[in-house]
Write an enzyme that holds these catalytic residues in place. Structure first.
Site, mmCIF file in Angstrom:
data_model
loop_
_atom_site.group_PDB
_atom_site.id
_atom_site.type_symbol
_atom_site.label_atom_id
_atom_site.label_comp_id
_atom_site.label_asym_id
_atom_site.label_seq_id
_atom_site.Cartn_x
_atom_site.Cartn_y
_atom_site.Cartn_z
ATOM 1 C CG LEU A 42 -2.068 -1.020 1.216
ATOM 2 C CD1 LEU A 42 -2.868 -0.923 2.508
ATOM 3 C CD2 LEU A 42 -2.975 -0.811 0.016
ATOM 4 N N GLY A 47 12.110 4.236 4.678
ATOM 5 C CA GLY A 47 13.199 3.862 5.576
ATOM 6 C C GLY A 47 12.757 3.280 6.893
ATOM 7 C CG PHE A 48 10.815 4.748 9.721
ATOM 8 C CD1 PHE A 48 11.294 4.648 11.011
ATOM 9 C CD2 PHE A 48 11.075 5.898 9.002
ATOM 10 C CE1 PHE A 48 12.010 5.688 11.596
ATOM 11 C CE2 PHE A 48 11.792 6.938 9.571
ATOM 12 C CZ PHE A 48 12.266 6.840 10.867
ATOM 13 N N GLY A 49 9.990 0.930 6.912
ATOM 14 C CA GLY A 49 9.243 -0.274 6.617
ATOM 15 C C GLY A 49 8.206 -0.011 5.546
ATOM 16 C CB THR A 51 1.582 0.329 4.914
ATOM 17 O OG1 THR A 51 2.165 1.112 5.964
ATOM 18 C CG2 THR A 51 0.154 -0.006 5.287
ATOM 19 C CE LYS A 67 1.496 2.078 9.664
ATOM 20 N NZ LYS A 67 1.152 3.399 10.250
ATOM 21 C CG ASP A 165 1.460 13.784 10.607
ATOM 22 O OD1 ASP A 165 1.548 14.940 10.139
ATOM 23 O OD2 ASP A 165 1.901 12.782 10.034
#
Length: 665
Positions: A42, A47-49, A51, A67, A165
């Protein structure tokens, strides 16, 4: 298809029946944690993974979102913060996911050295994508968004959580037919959501538990530039009022199509003071004041709770007597009247929403719809004879289009290269087309050669309106800077600057003899100017919100119809004034929302009004009665004009279309 869970895989999709990824060679995982079949990517979290979209095979392949946390950041502290944020999101969803407008947490676990969070799949699209597809939002849509989301914010803030956010990408609209049936409807706002698609607040990865304040490590910020307030970006602090600023910035983006991030990069927070200049559709003063307070730079001047915003919004709505609420609810479900439960025990009745309720009248279908603009049509103007009539339309898409009104075909597109075009006028002799532009300029065009004649400079802000005198000699322009300028049309020489209004000038109209100019402003007033002395003759007050349009009836042999000034306002009304004495003659009430444009027939007997309630109404000046209502096909009516022979009515729309009706008077 089966998706590779290696976060560095360049092409993770694989056909069923193979064991290793065809792209990177990683061993494929048929069922994550034994029952989640990952089928697609998705989004990439940079850089964090990633989804992923997945199916829960234990629930008849019900779709869900997986996620993955796979941080590539350097340093122990950064990795620790990434893990904390991921765990925190799971914790927040565990606490808050019982609310039907927040995704439900389904699972949280570690597998093969990666952390995974599984949550409810929201069948729909985010508001950023919706904005791209449907165009900018009008007042009705923004009010409904606020009334839908503010109870959600009040809910999370009462749980001691700040989202930090909020932006269009983090607000999803469910597909109208995907509303979970097993969840109990807590309020009628949810019923409305089922009709239109309920709004869901997503991505609690940046959220924080609220103590007295929330602070991040010095030198770091969490949020999105442009959407996050000063205290969050500068000091790392977050309060309920911080989320409310972000909600205001989100509303601004949806109303204007302009990203606050771009404005923030260019001008810091100064855009929050002059945000109205970017509007693509007029809004009421009431909503404007709410957005003003949401966007206050100083936190102490801002709303402190979502309930405060709801109270201000509801103050512009009327509340039905308690005894009538049950019957009103039943009626609303039958005819589409918009009733809004605020989730606070109260029921508020809003004027019938044109987005939900077909008008009681039998609206006439347009004779023709002209499609060509890609954004809101700001103005329409005509010039010519019954055999050859030029129609001009201006748009926020930076163009002016010329149309043959007889054949109803496009003649030419005039590209302004001057930003959005706010207004257009054609000289009565048909020789010049003028456009007022967002870059503070006025452009003059030859409609026959389709060439630009010259550009006029002088205003210090966007030019909101242009009009040309009956003898085709003088051009008048009104600006967001509050001034009116008079120009010699033949040479482009500036003649004078008129300064009396204290806010943006939105509309101008010459009298038939060209000796008097009427101006309507955001300062709620109409001013009449003697063009020889360049002085104000009188100032007319009576509207309770900004004046959107002014029109002057032509002098006719029957003086009963001569010397009348009409004005319309964001207060939903139209007023008639005696041009000679300044006396208010009559007030028309019939529109449900802001009346944006007015036009008289050439004999002055009929007045047309275009409104944000998606209608054009015709009014008989002599009898003071409504004659007919025309229903716009889609969105707010921004501008109206009659053809020279009064047999055709033209309306510009917020969806970029120009609609043409045959008039039978």
């Amino acid at each position: 298809m089966l998706c590779c869970l290696n976060p560095d895989c360049p092409n993770p999709l694989n056909p069923d029946g193979i064991n290793y990824c065809q792209s990177c060679g990683t061993l494929l995982v048929p069922l994550l944690r034994g029952h989640y079949r990952v089928t697609n990517v998705l989004s990439d979290e940079g850089g964090f993974g990633k989804t992923y979209l997945a199916e829960d095979v234990d629930k008849l392949n019900e779709r869900c979102v997986v996620k993955q946390l796979a941080p590539k950041v350097q340093g122990t502290w950064a990795i620790k913060k990434a893990i904390e944020s991921f765990q925190q999101e799971a914790q927040r969803l565990q606490e808050l996911g019982k609310h039907q407008q927040i995704p439900t947490l389904l699972a949280y676990f570690e597998e093969e050295h990666y952390l995974y969070l599984v949550q409810e799949f929201i069948d729909g699209q985010n508001l950023s994508r919706e904005l791209q597809q449907r165009g900018t939002y009008g007042e009705i849509a923004i009010r409904k968004l606020l009334l839908n989301l503010l109870p959600v914010l009040q809910f999370i803030h009462e749980y001691g959580v700040i989202h930090r956010d909020i932006k269009p990408q983090n607000i999803m609209r469910r597909s109208p037919f995907s509303q979970p049936k097993f969840q109990k409807k807590k309020n009628l706002s949810s019923v409305l959501g089922t009709i239109e698609g309920e709004l869901v607040l997503i991505d609690f990865g940046a959220s924080k538990q609220l103590t007295e304040t929330v602070k991040t490590k010095p030198g770091t910020t969490i949020g999105t530039r442009g959407y996050s307030p000063l205290e969050q970006m500068q000091d790392g602090e977050a309060h309920p009022a911080s989320d409310l600023f972000s909600l205001g910035a989100t509303c601004f983006h949806l109303m204007t199509g302009v990203s606050p991030a771009i404005l923030w990069t260019e001008n810091g927070y100064s855009w929050t003071i002059a945000w109205r200049q970017y509007l693509r559709s007029p809004i009421s003063n009431g909503l404007g004041k709410v957005i003003d307070k949401l966007l206050k730079k100083e936190i102490r001047e801002r709303y402190q709770s979502a309930n405060e915003v709801l109270q201000d919004l509801s103050s512009h709505l009327s509340v039905p007597p308690p005894s009538s609420r049950a019957s009103l609810l039943r009626r609303s479900l039958l005819i589409g009247t918009s009733i809004l439960f605020l989730g606070l025990g109260g029921i508020w009745y809003m004027k019938d929403s044109p987005l939900l309720n077909p008008l009681a009248e039998s609206p006439s279908s347009p004779l023709k719809t002209l499609n060509g603009h890609s954004n809101l049509v700001t103005a329409v103007a005509v010039s010519g004879t019954s055999k050859s009539v030029i129609l001009a339309s201006s748009s926020f898409d930076t163009t002016v289009k010329l149309w043959n009104l007889v054949t109803k075909t496009e003649i030419a597109t005039l590209e302004s290269y001057a930003g959005s075009v706010h207004s257009v006028a054609i000289s009565p002799d048909g020789q010049i087309v003028a456009s007022g532009n967002g870059d503070n300029t006025i452009k003059l065009w030859n409609p026959f050669t389709k060439k630009e004649i010259r550009t006029l400079y002088g205003h210090s802000s966007s030019v909101e309106v242009v009009t040309i005198s009956p003898d085709s000699q003088i051009l008048a322009s009104g600006s967001f800077d509050g001034t009116i300028k008079l120009w010699e049309l033949a040479t482009g020489k500036e003649i004078a600057t008129l300064k009396e209004h204290t806010s943006s000038v939105k509309s101008l109209a010459f009298t038939f003899d060209g000796e008097t100019l009427a101006s309507g402003s955001e300062d709620y007033t109409i001013k009449l100017w003697n063009l020889k002395s360049q002085q104000v003759i009188r100032s007319l007050t009576g509207h309770s919100e900004p004046v959107r349009s002014v029109a002057i009836s032509p002098i006719s042999p029957n003086l009963e119809f001569g010397g009348i000034l009409a004005s319309s306002s964001a207060d939903d009304t139209i007023k008639l004034w005696n041009l000679s004495t300044g006396e208010e003659i009559y007030t028309f009430k019939g529109h449900r929302y802001s009346v944006n444009s007015l036009a008289f027939t050439s004999d002055g007997k009929i007045l047309a009004s275009g409104s944000s309630d998606n209608t054009i109404k015709l009014w008989d000046i002599k009898t003071k009665r409504e004659i007919r209502t025309y229903k716009s096909l889609s969105k707010e009516v921004t501008s109206v004009v009659f053809s020279p022979d009064n047999k055709t009515l033209i309306g510009g729309s917020a969806d970029g279309s120009v609609n043409i009706w045959q008039v039978k008077l």
